[in-house]
Design an enzyme around this catalytic site. Structure first.
Site, PDB file in Angstrom:
ATOM      1  N   ASP A 189       0.836  -1.206   0.000  1.00  0.00           N
ATOM      2  CA  ASP A 189       0.000   0.000   0.000  1.00  0.00           C
ATOM      3  C   ASP A 189       0.868   1.253   0.000  1.00  0.00           C
ATOM      4  OD1 ASP A 189      -2.143  -1.662   0.075  1.00  0.00           O
ATOM      5  OD2 ASP A 189      -2.684  -1.266   2.164  1.00  0.00           O
ATOM      6  N   ASP A 203       0.735   4.258  -2.697  1.00  0.00           N
ATOM      7  CA  ASP A 203       0.497   5.640  -2.267  1.00  0.00           C
ATOM      8  C   ASP A 203       1.604   6.572  -2.745  1.00  0.00           C
ATOM      9  OD1 ASP A 203      -1.802   4.811  -1.023  1.00  0.00           O
ATOM     10  OD2 ASP A 203      -0.906   4.695   0.973  1.00  0.00           O
ATOM     11  N   ILE A 263     -35.545  -8.070 -18.246  1.00  0.00           N
ATOM     12  CA  ILE A 263     -35.619  -9.500 -18.527  1.00  0.00           C
ATOM     13  C   ILE A 263     -36.845 -10.068 -17.841  1.00  0.00           C
ATOM     14  CG2 ILE A 263     -34.455 -11.731 -18.223  1.00  0.00           C
ATOM     15  CD1 ILE A 263     -31.814 -10.295 -18.329  1.00  0.00           C
ATOM     16  N   LYS A 284     -28.063 -13.191 -10.479  1.00  0.00           N
ATOM     17  CA  LYS A 284     -28.870 -11.972 -10.615  1.00  0.00           C
ATOM     18  C   LYS A 284     -28.547 -11.085  -9.418  1.00  0.00           C
ATOM     19  CE  LYS A 284     -33.541 -10.187 -11.358  1.00  0.00           C
ATOM     20  NZ  LYS A 284     -33.398  -9.099 -10.388  1.00  0.00           N
ATOM     21  N   GLU A 337     -23.458  -4.522 -13.146  1.00  0.00           N
ATOM     22  CA  GLU A 337     -24.174  -4.169 -11.919  1.00  0.00           C
ATOM     23  C   GLU A 337     -23.242  -3.497 -10.925  1.00  0.00           C
ATOM     24  OE1 GLU A 337     -28.231  -5.018 -10.193  1.00  0.00           O
ATOM     25  OE2 GLU A 337     -27.301  -5.330 -12.151  1.00  0.00           O
ATOM     26  N   LYS A 373     -29.363 -17.466 -19.957  1.00  0.00           N
ATOM     27  CA  LYS A 373     -29.274 -16.874 -21.291  1.00  0.00           C
ATOM     28  C   LYS A 373     -28.874 -17.954 -22.290  1.00  0.00           C
ATOM     29  CE  LYS A 373     -27.691 -12.424 -19.392  1.00  0.00           C
ATOM     30  NZ  LYS A 373     -26.545 -11.493 -19.282  1.00  0.00           N
ATOM     31  N   LYS A 426     -35.990 -15.901  -9.975  1.00  0.00           N
ATOM     32  CA  LYS A 426     -35.745 -15.310  -8.659  1.00  0.00           C
ATOM     33  C   LYS A 426     -35.944 -16.314  -7.534  1.00  0.00           C
ATOM     34  CE  LYS A 426     -36.670 -11.020  -7.886  1.00  0.00           C
ATOM     35  NZ  LYS A 426     -37.310  -9.709  -7.638  1.00  0.00           N
ATOM     36  N   CYS A 470     -40.015 -16.977  35.019  1.00  0.00           N
ATOM     37  CA  CYS A 470     -39.984 -17.471  36.398  1.00  0.00           C
ATOM     38  C   CYS A 470     -39.949 -16.369  37.450  1.00  0.00           C
ATOM     39  CB  CYS A 470     -38.794 -18.408  36.592  1.00  0.00           C
ATOM     40  SG  CYS A 470     -37.189 -17.576  36.584  1.00  0.00           S
ATOM     41  N   CYS A 498     -35.947 -21.935  36.481  1.00  0.00           N
ATOM     42  CA  CYS A 498     -36.679 -21.378  35.347  1.00  0.00           C
ATOM     43  C   CYS A 498     -37.060 -22.475  34.356  1.00  0.00           C
ATOM     44  CB  CYS A 498     -35.814 -20.327  34.647  1.00  0.00           C
ATOM     45  SG  CYS A 498     -36.637 -19.513  33.272  1.00  0.00           S
TER      46      CYS A 498
END
Length: 708
Positions: free
Chosen positions: A45, A49, A95, A133, A197, A321, A345, A442, A463
């Site tokens: 990282d 950077d 669809i 989906k 998506e 598909k 679904k 109780c 109890c």
């Protein structure tokens, strides 16, 4: 020339700013792809950077060199007044959705496709590409000459909104393709629209909501938590200020195409296009698969359904598909839907309903849980009438009140829970929820220990809600050990009102037992014999069997050693209990509270009356340190001669403590055959590892004759 000069590295010629900017853009795009898409970073990282800051400095010094596909353009820019409309060159059509059972949806789709293609029974199977989906926001990405120039929402399918500035902030979306370092040698079309998506991972969503809660607690105005990942993702994409969008952790999956300029060698199947997109640097879900005919579509639907809850992101179904593109063209469209695709679904995991009441339920371990009683709602495949509020803090944080409209979630076999309150629908003045301070079953005190989120009933032996758990714990092998008294038999005894408290076990008669379901005469006698045998126990086993919260086997042994008699333990103050090794303030408070309950003392007295007995003696005065005093050991694998219990007894007898997991506080790990991750962790932390011989040498002992 000096000899040393032969070994000096040549000084690289300084690069022109434009050349260095191009190089940095390529490097940073490659490293981001490795990190965000491949999950295989090749630089630290800190190095990323450093290069990023160098690029920022160069672009600041030479503004004309700042490119639209520069990694620095992901951080967001000037806020917009509104989103400009974008007309899709190729409509983003919806669809058709099937919501039938897992078999009929796939079978009906396959039957329609075969009919449209004129295929008979002997014409072979249709090949499909099966995908997830996603429960996110559909997006179209337009690339011209390999550079991202526009990103647009679906809108009404014909016209969407230009959200390019916000989409640039998503690290998984390449700003230029192919991504530097990608495996593809196939040239990118002059115009390429990638459909996919935008979504938010579940862990990113939880982290975002936690940050929101902290801001709300700090008094920041206008902040709120989000109902679900989809809403959070959609809200981020439609932020007019892209600097805010850049702070929201969004992700992307590619799954299709819009406009594409012609190529010499175009793929002939949908899957081949997905593979090409992946080779150019786009993230494609690993769950994409090929299915031959309806049977394999059904199997795919079922397999993904089983994996659904373990995925790191939300889906609400699968998509089928037709794989061959020539067959897609032959099938064409009906109205605004392709004939060659369908969404199948799963039952919805979230629905809205109304809170009728809030009850408090007591679990087998005494935990008190607030539960919302709901107007029946079909969610996650079942009709739900109850949903957990988890604990007092969660109920107050969500501010769930009687009469509220709430969002209820049920995923798989997970207990339904109230996700949030729809505040704009709140009417009336129902008071906020408060947890009772007595057990609703109780009447015993309900307490919340310091540092814990849950209230618990203190009437463990009394109890009725905890009855089965109390009996099973008391009868287990490490407590008084009643052989043959398992869960199914305890269920029958308690549900039939035959056993209500622990002493009732020792009042069972042969006739009552033998008349029970699946309990023959021999089985009944065996249980009575086991109960009689269990009456002869030890004080540590009896103490452990009482199920006092926080009192495990080791603590029970220390209590017995320190006090010598049960009466002394029952009458001890918290201050006296704190003098026992391994007993801290929380444990001392728990023990004192348990014996302060009159009904718990009554159960103990009745067990004594029934003949349960154990040796007692004077308190231990041996204050000399033992061999393993203050040492923590972990057992893993199978030892040659010692059972796990026998090894534990030897360690505890020497003053040591046996823990269940390895940490930096572990002193030794005792490893046998088939030792697993605990051994790996010990080696990683540099903790001493002993075999059985090493343990016995450490103890200066030999295994007991009975050890096997």
């Amino acid at each position: 020339m000096h000899t040393a000069d032969l070994f000096e590295a040549p000084v690289p010629a300084p690069q022109a700013p434009a050349e260095r900017v191009a190089q940095l853009c390529a490097l940073l795009q490659r490293y981001a792809h490795e990190y965000y898409v491949l999950d295989a970073p090749s630089v630290s990282d800190a190095e990323y950077d450093r290069l990023f800051q160098e690029l920022q400095s160069l672009e600041a010094a030479h503004p004309a060199l700042r490119r639209s596909d520069s990694p620095t353009q992901r951080v967001g820019g000037k806020a917009l007044d509104a989103f400009a409309p974008v007309r899709h060159a190729v409509p983003m059509l919806s669809i058709r959705t099937e919501t039938d059972t897992e078999s009929s949806g796939a079978e009906a789709f396959d039957a329609r496709v075969r009919k449209e293609l004129g295929l008979g029974e002997g014409d072979g199977l249709v090949e499909y590409c099966a995908e997830l989906k996603f429960d996110g926001l559909a997006m179209s990405l337009r690339y011209e000459h390999g550079v991202l120039v526009q990103a647009a929402t679906r809108g009404d399918g014909e016209t969407g909104e230009d959200v390019t500035a916000n989409i640039r902030t998503i690290a998984q979306i390449p700003l230029r393709i192919p991504v530097p370092g990608s495996v593809s040698a196939v040239p990118v079309p002059d115009v390429l629209e990638v459909r996919g998506e935008v979504y938010m991972r579940r862990d990113d969503f939880e982290a975002l909501n936690e940050r929101q809660r902290q801001r709300i607690a700090a008094g920041e105005k206008g902040e709120k938590t989000f109902v679900n990942p989809r809403n959070a993702a959609a809200g981020a994409v439609r932020q007019l200020d892209s600097t805010i969008a850049a702070q929201r952790p969004l992700s992307f999956f590619a799954y299709g195409l819009g406009e594409v300029s012609s190529q010499d060698a175009e793929p002939t199947t949908h899957l081949a296009w997905l593979q090409r997109l992946k080779s150019w640097g786009f993230p494609v879900a690993a769950q994409v698969d090929i299915a031959q005919g309806a049977t394999e579509l059904v199997a795919y639907h079922q397999r993904i359904g089983e994996q659904r809850d373990s995925l790191p992101f939300d889906i609400d179904g699968v998509v089928y598909k037709v794989n061959r593109l020539d067959l897609q063209r032959q099938l064409g469209f009906v109205t605004r839907e392709p004939r060659w695709a369908v969404a199948h679904k799963y039952p919805a995991q979230e629905q809205m309903t109304t809170v009728l009441d809030i009850d408090v339920q007591v679990g087998r371990t005494g935990k008190l849980t607030p539960v919302a009683k709901l107007s029946p709602v079909f969610v996650g495949g079942v009709t739900v009438t109850n949903a957990t509020l988890h604990n007092e803090d969660e109920a107050r944080r969500k501010d769930v009140r009687v009469g509220d409209t709430v969002v209820v979630r049920r995923a798989g076999d997970v207990i339904p829970e109230v996700v949030s309150v729809v505040l704009e629908r709140r009417t009336g003045e129902a008071p906020p929820f408060t947890m009772p301070h007595v057990c609703p079953v109780c009447g015993s005190a309900a307490v919340r220990e310091e540092g814990e989120a849950d209230y618990r009933c203190t009437g463990g032996l009394f109890c009725s809600a905890q009855r089965k758990q109390a009996i099973l714990h008391f009868a287990q092998r490490r407590a008084v050990e009643v052989e043959g008294l398992g869960e199914k038999l305890v269920d029958q005894l308690v549900d039939g009102q035959i056993v209500k408290t622990l002493p009732d076990l020792y009042r069972l008669g042969f006739v009552a037992l033998a008349s029970m379901e699946r309990m023959a005469g021999k089985s009944a006698q065996n249980l009575l014999d086991a109960l009689e045998k269990s009456k002869q126990t030890t004080l540590p086993r009896f103490l452990f069997g009482l199920g006092i919260r926080h009192v495990g086997e080791a603590t029970a042994k220390e209590l017995a050693r320190h006090f010598g008699t049960l009466d002394a333990i029952m009458d001890a103050s918290e201050e006296a209990l704190l003098q026992v090794a391994d007993v801290g303030p929380i444990v001392a408070q728990s023990i004192h509270r348990f014996f302060a309950q009159a009904h718990n003392r009554e159960v103990v007295e009745q067990l004594r009356v029934c003949g349960v007995t154990w040796p007692e003696g004077p308190p231990s005065v041996d204050a000399s340190p033992k061999l393993l005093s203050g040492k923590t050991l972990v057992l893993t694998g199978t030892l040659p001669t010692l059972s796990r219990d026998a090894a534990k007894e030897l360690i505890e007898a020497a003053g040591g403590k046996v823990a269940g997991s390895v940490s930096k506080k572990t002193h030794y790990v005792v490893a046998g055959t088939e030792a697993g991750s605990k051994l790996d962790k010990a080696q990683e932390l540099g903790i001493a590892v002993l075999d059985e011989a090493g343990l016995l040498s450490l103890l200066g002992s030999t295994p007991p004759a009975s050890a096997e």
